[in-house]
Design an enzyme around this catalytic site. Structure first.
Site, PDB file in Angstrom:
ATOM      1  N   ARG A 157      40.432  42.752  32.365  1.00  0.00           N
ATOM      2  CA  ARG A 157      41.652  43.081  33.102  1.00  0.00           C
ATOM      3  C   ARG A 157      41.290  43.331  34.556  1.00  0.00           C
ATOM      4  NH1 ARG A 157      42.731  48.313  29.766  1.00  0.00           N
ATOM      5  NH2 ARG A 157      40.482  48.130  29.904  1.00  0.00           N
ATOM      6  N   CYS A 212      48.275  36.380  34.668  1.00  0.00           N
ATOM      7  CA  CYS A 212      48.038  35.823  33.328  1.00  0.00           C
ATOM      8  C   CYS A 212      49.159  35.966  32.322  1.00  0.00           C
ATOM      9  CB  CYS A 212      46.736  36.371  32.796  1.00  0.00           C
ATOM     10  SG  CYS A 212      45.358  35.699  33.747  1.00  0.00           S
ATOM     11  N   PHE A 242      38.469  38.160  28.539  1.00  0.00           N
ATOM     12  CA  PHE A 242      39.531  39.134  28.240  1.00  0.00           C
ATOM     13  C   PHE A 242      39.561  40.300  29.237  1.00  0.00           C
ATOM     14  CE2 PHE A 242      38.516  36.914  24.319  1.00  0.00           C
ATOM     15  CZ  PHE A 242      39.779  36.520  23.899  1.00  0.00           C
ATOM     16  N   THR A 282      41.292  30.135  31.068  1.00  0.00           N
ATOM     17  CA  THR A 282      42.239  30.121  29.947  1.00  0.00           C
ATOM     18  C   THR A 282      42.875  28.736  29.895  1.00  0.00           C
ATOM     19  OG1 THR A 282      42.658  32.460  30.306  1.00  0.00           O
ATOM     20  CG2 THR A 282      44.323  31.241  29.048  1.00  0.00           C
ATOM     21  N   ASP A 324      31.892  27.739  44.837  1.00  0.00           N
ATOM     22  CA  ASP A 324      33.338  27.630  45.085  1.00  0.00           C
ATOM     23  C   ASP A 324      33.573  26.601  46.172  1.00  0.00           C
ATOM     24  OD1 ASP A 324      35.756  29.811  44.209  1.00  0.00           O
ATOM     25  OD2 ASP A 324      36.210  28.422  45.850  1.00  0.00           O
ATOM     26  N   LYS A 378      52.069  33.478  33.071  1.00  0.00           N
ATOM     27  CA  LYS A 378      51.731  32.050  32.953  1.00  0.00           C
ATOM     28  C   LYS A 378      51.270  31.702  31.541  1.00  0.00           C
ATOM     29  CE  LYS A 378      46.856  31.703  34.376  1.00  0.00           C
ATOM     30  NZ  LYS A 378      46.233  31.327  33.117  1.00  0.00           N
ATOM     31  N   ASN A 438      46.989  37.322  24.695  1.00  0.00           N
ATOM     32  CA  ASN A 438      47.789  37.683  25.865  1.00  0.00           C
ATOM     33  C   ASN A 438      49.273  37.765  25.516  1.00  0.00           C
ATOM     34  OD1 ASN A 438      45.775  38.106  27.670  1.00  0.00           O
ATOM     35  ND2 ASN A 438      46.185  36.331  28.963  1.00  0.00           N
TER      36      ASN A 438
HETATM   37  P1  NAD Z   1      41.317  32.576  40.974  1.00  0.00           P
HETATM   38  O1  NAD Z   1      42.468  31.791  41.458  1.00  0.00           O
HETATM   39  O2  NAD Z   1      41.117  33.977  41.439  1.00  0.00           O
HETATM   40  O3  NAD Z   1      39.950  31.788  41.311  1.00  0.00           O
HETATM   41  C1  NAD Z   1      39.730  30.449  41.036  1.00  0.00           C
HETATM   42  C2  NAD Z   1      38.665  29.953  42.014  1.00  0.00           C
HETATM   43  O4  NAD Z   1      38.268  28.635  41.640  1.00  0.00           O
HETATM   44  C3  NAD Z   1      39.138  29.854  43.460  1.00  0.00           C
HETATM   45  O5  NAD Z   1      38.268  30.596  44.298  1.00  0.00           O
HETATM   46  C4  NAD Z   1      39.070  28.353  43.781  1.00  0.00           C
HETATM   47  O6  NAD Z   1      38.735  28.076  45.130  1.00  0.00           O
HETATM   48  C5  NAD Z   1      37.976  27.904  42.836  1.00  0.00           C
HETATM   49  N1  NAD Z   1      37.969  26.472  42.513  1.00  0.00           N
HETATM   50  C6  NAD Z   1      39.012  25.695  42.121  1.00  0.00           C
HETATM   51  N2  NAD Z   1      38.579  24.443  41.874  1.00  0.00           N
HETATM   52  C7  NAD Z   1      37.230  24.427  42.116  1.00  0.00           C
HETATM   53  C8  NAD Z   1      36.217  23.435  42.002  1.00  0.00           C
HETATM   54  N3  NAD Z   1      36.502  22.195  41.599  1.00  0.00           N
HETATM   55  N4  NAD Z   1      34.956  23.769  42.341  1.00  0.00           N
HETATM   56  C9  NAD Z   1      34.656  25.022  42.747  1.00  0.00           C
HETATM   57  N5  NAD Z   1      35.578  26.008  42.850  1.00  0.00           N
HETATM   58  C10 NAD Z   1      36.851  25.720  42.526  1.00  0.00           C
HETATM   59  O7  NAD Z   1      41.398  32.521  39.388  1.00  0.00           O
HETATM   60  P2  NAD Z   1      41.110  33.701  38.336  1.00  0.00           P
HETATM   61  O8  NAD Z   1      42.144  34.745  38.417  1.00  0.00           O
HETATM   62  O9  NAD Z   1      39.667  34.072  38.438  1.00  0.00           O
HETATM   63  O10 NAD Z   1      41.339  32.902  36.962  1.00  0.00           O
HETATM   64  C11 NAD Z   1      40.464  31.884  36.545  1.00  0.00           C
HETATM   65  C12 NAD Z   1      40.762  31.573  35.093  1.00  0.00           C
HETATM   66  O11 NAD Z   1      40.444  32.706  34.276  1.00  0.00           O
HETATM   67  C13 NAD Z   1      42.225  31.263  34.789  1.00  0.00           C
HETATM   68  O12 NAD Z   1      42.295  30.295  33.775  1.00  0.00           O
HETATM   69  C14 NAD Z   1      42.774  32.583  34.269  1.00  0.00           C
HETATM   70  O13 NAD Z   1      43.875  32.417  33.405  1.00  0.00           O
HETATM   71  C15 NAD Z   1      41.584  33.120  33.508  1.00  0.00           C
HETATM   72  N6  NAD Z   1      41.540  34.581  33.405  1.00  0.00           N
HETATM   73  C16 NAD Z   1      41.847  35.353  34.478  1.00  0.00           C
HETATM   74  C17 NAD Z   1      41.765  36.744  34.385  1.00  0.00           C
HETATM   75  C18 NAD Z   1      42.127  37.631  35.551  1.00  0.00           C
HETATM   76  O14 NAD Z   1      42.161  38.831  35.367  1.00  0.00           O
HETATM   77  N7  NAD Z   1      42.405  37.106  36.730  1.00  0.00           N
HETATM   78  C19 NAD Z   1      41.317  37.322  33.183  1.00  0.00           C
HETATM   79  C20 NAD Z   1      40.994  36.493  32.116  1.00  0.00           C
HETATM   80  C21 NAD Z   1      41.094  35.111  32.225  1.00  0.00           C
HETATM   81  C1  UGA Z   2      45.665  40.901  31.124  1.00  0.00           C
HETATM   82  C2  UGA Z   2      45.000  41.250  29.782  1.00  0.00           C
HETATM   83  O1  UGA Z   2      45.110  42.647  29.553  1.00  0.00           O
HETATM   84  C3  UGA Z   2      43.523  40.852  29.788  1.00  0.00           C
HETATM   85  O2  UGA Z   2      42.963  41.109  28.496  1.00  0.00           O
HETATM   86  C4  UGA Z   2      43.418  39.374  30.095  1.00  0.00           C
HETATM   87  O3  UGA Z   2      42.059  38.975  30.177  1.00  0.00           O
HETATM   88  C5  UGA Z   2      44.104  39.082  31.416  1.00  0.00           C
HETATM   89  O4  UGA Z   2      45.499  39.511  31.355  1.00  0.00           O
HETATM   90  C6  UGA Z   2      44.109  37.625  31.718  1.00  0.00           C
HETATM   91  O5  UGA Z   2      44.125  36.799  30.825  1.00  0.00           O
HETATM   92  O6  UGA Z   2      44.105  37.363  32.918  1.00  0.00           O
HETATM   93  P1  UGA Z   2      45.720  41.941  33.581  1.00  0.00           P
HETATM   94  O7  UGA Z   2      46.847  41.001  33.794  1.00  0.00           O
HETATM   95  O8  UGA Z   2      44.617  41.986  34.568  1.00  0.00           O
HETATM   96  O9  UGA Z   2      45.031  41.659  32.145  1.00  0.00           O
HETATM   97  O10 UGA Z   2      46.295  43.429  33.506  1.00  0.00           O
HETATM   98  P2  UGA Z   2      46.958  44.361  32.390  1.00  0.00           P
HETATM   99  O11 UGA Z   2      46.400  45.708  32.563  1.00  0.00           O
HETATM  100  O12 UGA Z   2      46.917  43.783  31.039  1.00  0.00           O
HETATM  101  O13 UGA Z   2      48.485  44.431  32.899  1.00  0.00           O
HETATM  102  C7  UGA Z   2      49.326  43.301  32.908  1.00  0.00           C
HETATM  103  C8  UGA Z   2      50.742  43.738  33.251  1.00  0.00           C
HETATM  104  O14 UGA Z   2      51.328  44.492  32.189  1.00  0.00           O
HETATM  105  C9  UGA Z   2      50.833  44.630  34.494  1.00  0.00           C
HETATM  106  O15 UGA Z   2      51.966  44.273  35.247  1.00  0.00           O
HETATM  107  C10 UGA Z   2      50.985  46.019  33.918  1.00  0.00           C
HETATM  108  O16 UGA Z   2      51.627  46.917  34.774  1.00  0.00           O
HETATM  109  C11 UGA Z   2      51.822  45.723  32.689  1.00  0.00           C
HETATM  110  N1  UGA Z   2      51.697  46.757  31.635  1.00  0.00           N
HETATM  111  C12 UGA Z   2      50.514  46.914  30.979  1.00  0.00           C
HETATM  112  C13 UGA Z   2      52.796  47.524  31.300  1.00  0.00           C
HETATM  113  O17 UGA Z   2      53.889  47.388  31.890  1.00  0.00           O
HETATM  114  N2  UGA Z   2      52.678  48.442  30.291  1.00  0.00           N
HETATM  115  C14 UGA Z   2      51.512  48.617  29.614  1.00  0.00           C
HETATM  116  O18 UGA Z   2      51.481  49.479  28.690  1.00  0.00           O
HETATM  117  C15 UGA Z   2      50.403  47.836  29.970  1.00  0.00           C
END
Ligand code: NAD
Ligand code: UGA
Length: 435
Positions: free
Chosen positions: A154, A263, A152, A122, A30, A266, A211
Site C-alpha cells: 500500500r 489501484c 500487494f 497488475t 526508467d 482501475k 483488490n
Molecule cells: P507508476 O506510474 O508510479 O510508475 C511506472 C513507471 O514505469 C514510470 O516511472 C514510467 O516512466 C515507467 N515506465 C513505463 N514504461 C517504461 C518502459 N518501457 N521502460 C522503463 N520504464 C517505463 O506506477 P506504479 O504505481 O508503480 O504501478 C506499477 C504497477 O504496479 C501497476 O500495474 C499497478 O497497478 C501495480 N501496483 C501498484 C501499487 C501502488 O501502490 N502504486 C501497488 C501494487 C501494485
Molecule cells: C491498495 C491495496 O490495499 C494494496 O494491497 C494494493 O497493493 C494496492 O491497492 C494496489 O494494488 O495498488 P493503496 O491504494 O495504496 O493500496 O491504499 P489503501 O490503503 O488500500 O487505500 C485505498 C483507498 O481506500 C484509499 O482511498 C483509502 O482512503 C480507502 N479506504 C481504505 C477507506 O476508505 N476505508 C478503509 O477502511 C480503508
C-alpha cells in the site's frame, strides 16, 4: 542475484530498494530521464515514508543503481521485473497494457542471455502468456521463462508491507522460474512469510480478486455508514461489533469519502472486463464501482447540505487532497470529484495538503481554488472546513484556535478523525459519517 527492475514508480522503486536491502544486486531502469537523474542525485521522486533511507543505504553499498540504459542494465540480469504502469484505458475501461508490452519487447531486444521475466505490474489474466509470446517472437534464440508475482504493498506503508507481507504469490510454470523466484524471496521465505505457488493465470487473478474484495468491503462499510445516519446508529460501533466476528474482521471497514488511489478504481473496472472477456458476470464488482463513484459526488452534496443548502459565494477550507494519508499520490482521489462539484456550486475553495500540493495543482486547474501554505492559512476566514484526508496533522488541530480563525463554525469530517463531541461543545456545527 542480479535483478533488473523496469519502471521506477511506486512499485518499481520500492521493490528495487527492498530487494537490494535483502542482499540482491538491483538496477532500476526508467524511461523518464528526469526521474533517474533525481534518483542518481539522491532525491526520491515520490513521497513514501522510509524510502529515502533505504535507497540511500543501498546506493551507498552499491547494491542499488539507477539508469535509463536498458542494454547495459540487462548485461548480467538473471531476473527482470516488469513494474510499469497499467492504467485504465480511458476509451475502453480495460487495463492499458501498452507499457507492459513495450517493456517486454525492449527487454527481449536487449537481453544478452537467458533470464526469468517476472510481471510485477497488475495485469489481466493472459498477460503472462502475451509477454512469453513477445519474448519468443522477438528473441527466438533465447528461451526465457516468464513468471507472475503480483505486488500487494500500500502507498504510505509500502516498505513495511514489502518487507513484512502477509503472503507472497508466485505464478510460475517451470522449475527454472520457480527456483529463481525462491532465490529472489529467500530472505522473506526464511523469515516464515507464506508463499503460494500457482499457475500464471491464477496468480494474475489473485491480485484483481484481492483488490476488488477490499474495495467491496469499503463500499459496504460506506453504505452501512449511510444507513446509520438515518436510523440513529453509530457506524464505528457497528463496525467494531461486526469486526469482532473473525469471519468478517474489522479491517477495510473505515467509512470515508469513497476509495481512491491508483489501484482500487482501475482494478475493479479492469476485473469487470476480465470477466466479460471470459464470458462471466461481475454484478457485485459493478455495484461496488457504481456505489463508490456515486459516493464521491454525494459527499459534495453532503457538504452543500451542511452549509445550509448552498455554498454559493462561501469560503470552504479543504484539508487533505491526496487519496489517503502518507502519500503524495492524487490518482482518483475523492478530492478530484468533490472540489469541482463544489466549485460548480459557487464555492470558493481554500485547499491544503501536507505533501500533495504540487501533484494536486497539476490536476485541479480550475479557477476558484486558493492554494494555501498550511492548515491555518486554509482555515482563515472560512465558512466551513472539510477534512478529506486523514493526515495526522489534522487529527491534532487546536479546535479552539480553528474556530477563532474561521468566520463560520461548520466542520465536516469525512474521515471521522475529529472528536466531534468536544468540537460541538466548543461551538462547531459538526457533520461526520455514520453518526
Ligand atoms: P507508476 O506510474 O508510479 O510508475 C511506472 C513507471 O514505469 C514510470 O516511472 C514510467 O516512466 C515507467 N515506465 C513505463 N514504461 C517504461 C518502459 N518501457 N521502460 C522503463 N520504464 C517505463 O506506477 P506504479 O504505481 O508503480 O504501478 C506499477 C504497477 O504496479 C501497476 O500495474 C499497478 O497497478 C501495480 N501496483 C501498484 C501499487 C501502488 O501502490 N502504486 C501497488 C501494487 C501494485
Ligand atoms: C491498495 C491495496 O490495499 C494494496 O494491497 C494494493 O497493493 C494496492 O491497492 C494496489 O494494488 O495498488 P493503496 O491504494 O495504496 O493500496 O491504499 P489503501 O490503503 O488500500 O487505500 C485505498 C483507498 O481506500 C484509499 O482511498 C483509502 O482512503 C480507502 N479506504 C481504505 C477507506 O476508505 N476505508 C478503509 O477502511 C480503508
Amino acid at each position: 542475484m542480479k535483478i533488473v527492475v523496469i519502471g521506477t514508480g511506486y512499485v518499481g522503486l520500492v521493490s528495487g530498494a527492498c530487494f537490494a536491502d535483502m542482499g540482491h544486486e538491483v538496477i532500476c531502469v526508467d524511461k523518464n530521464a528526469d526521474k533517474i537523474d533525481r534518483l542518481n542525485k539522491g532525491e526520491i521522486p515520490i513521497y513514501e515514508p522510509g524510502l529515502e533511507e533505504i535507497v540511500r543505504r543501498n546506493t551507498t553499498s552499491w547494491n542499488l543503481s539507477f539508469t535509463t540504459d536498458l542494454a547495459i542494465a540487462l548485461e548480467k540480469a538473471e531476473c527482470v521485473l516488469l513494474a510499469v504502469g497499467t492504467p485504465t484505458d480511458e476509451k475502453t475501461g480495460r487495463a492499458d497494457l501498452q507499457y507492459v508490452h513495450a517493456a517486454a519487447k525492449e527487454v527481449a531486444e536487449n537481453l544478452k542471455d537467458v533470464a526469468v521475466i517476472v510481471t510485477k505490474s497488475t495485469v489481466p489474466v493472459g498477460t503472462g502468456k502475451e509477454v512469453a509470446k513477445i519474448l519468443q517472437e522477438t528473441r527466438p534464440d533465447l528461451h526465457c521463462e516468464v513468471a507472475s508475482n503480483p505486488e500487494f504493498l500500500r502507498e504510505g506503508s509500502a516498505i513495511e508491507d514489502f518487507m513484512h507481507p502477509d503472503r507472497i504469490i508466485i505464478g510460475a510454470e517451470s522449475i527454472e522460474s520457480k527456483n529463481i523466484m525462491q532465490r529472489l524471496y529467500r530472505k522473506l521465505i526464511g523469515e516464515g512469510v507464506p508463499v503460494l505457488f500457482t499457475n500464471i493465470a491464477t496468480s494474475e487473478l489473485i491480485k484483481y480478486s484481492s483488490n476488488a474484495f477490499l474495495a467491496m468491503k469499503i463500499a459496504y462499510a460506506n453504505e452501512i455508514s449511510d444507513i446509520c445516519e438515518n436510523v440513529g446508529a453509530d457506524v464505528s460501533m457497528v463496525i467494531q461489533g461486526m469486526g469482532m466476528d473473525n469471519r468478517i474482521g474489522g479491517k477495510y471497514m473505515q467509512p470515508g469519502p469513497g476509495y481512491g488511489g491508483s489501484c482500487f478504481p482501475k482494478d475493479t473496472l479492469a476485473l469487470t472486463y476480465i470477466a466479460k472477456d471470459a464470458g462471466s458476470t461481475t454484478q457485485i464488482v459493478e455495484s461496488v464501482i457504481k456505489s463508490n463513484d456515486e459516493r464521491k459526488l454525494r459527499m459534495a452534496d453532503k457538504i452543500i447540505a451542511a452549509c445550509d443548502g448552498s455554498v454559493n459565494g462561501k469560503k470552504i477550507a479543504i484539508l487533505g487532497l491526496t487519496f489517503k494519508a502518507n502519500t503524495d499520490d492524487m490518482r482518483y482521489s475523492p478530492s478530484l470529484s468533490i472540489i469541482p462539484k463544489l466549485l460548480d456550486a459557487g464555492a470558493k475553495i481554500r485547499a491544503y495538503d501536507p505533501v500533495g500540493m504540487s501533484e494536486a495543482q497539476k490536476i485541479l486547474t480550475q479557477d476558484g481554488i486558493k492554494w494555501c501554505s498550511d492548515s491555518e492559512d486554509a482555515i482563515s476566514s472560512t465558512d466551513a472546513i472539510v477534512i478529506l484526508t486523514e493526515w495526522d496533522a489534522f487529527k491534532t488541530l487546536d479546535l479552539q484556535q480553528v474556530l477563532a480563525d474561521m468566520s463560520g463554525n461548520i466542520l465536516i469530517d469525512l474521515r471521522n478523525i475529529i472528536d466531534t463531541e468536544q468540537a460541538s461543545e466548543i461551538g462547531f456545527k459538526c457533520v461526520t459519517l455514520g453518526k
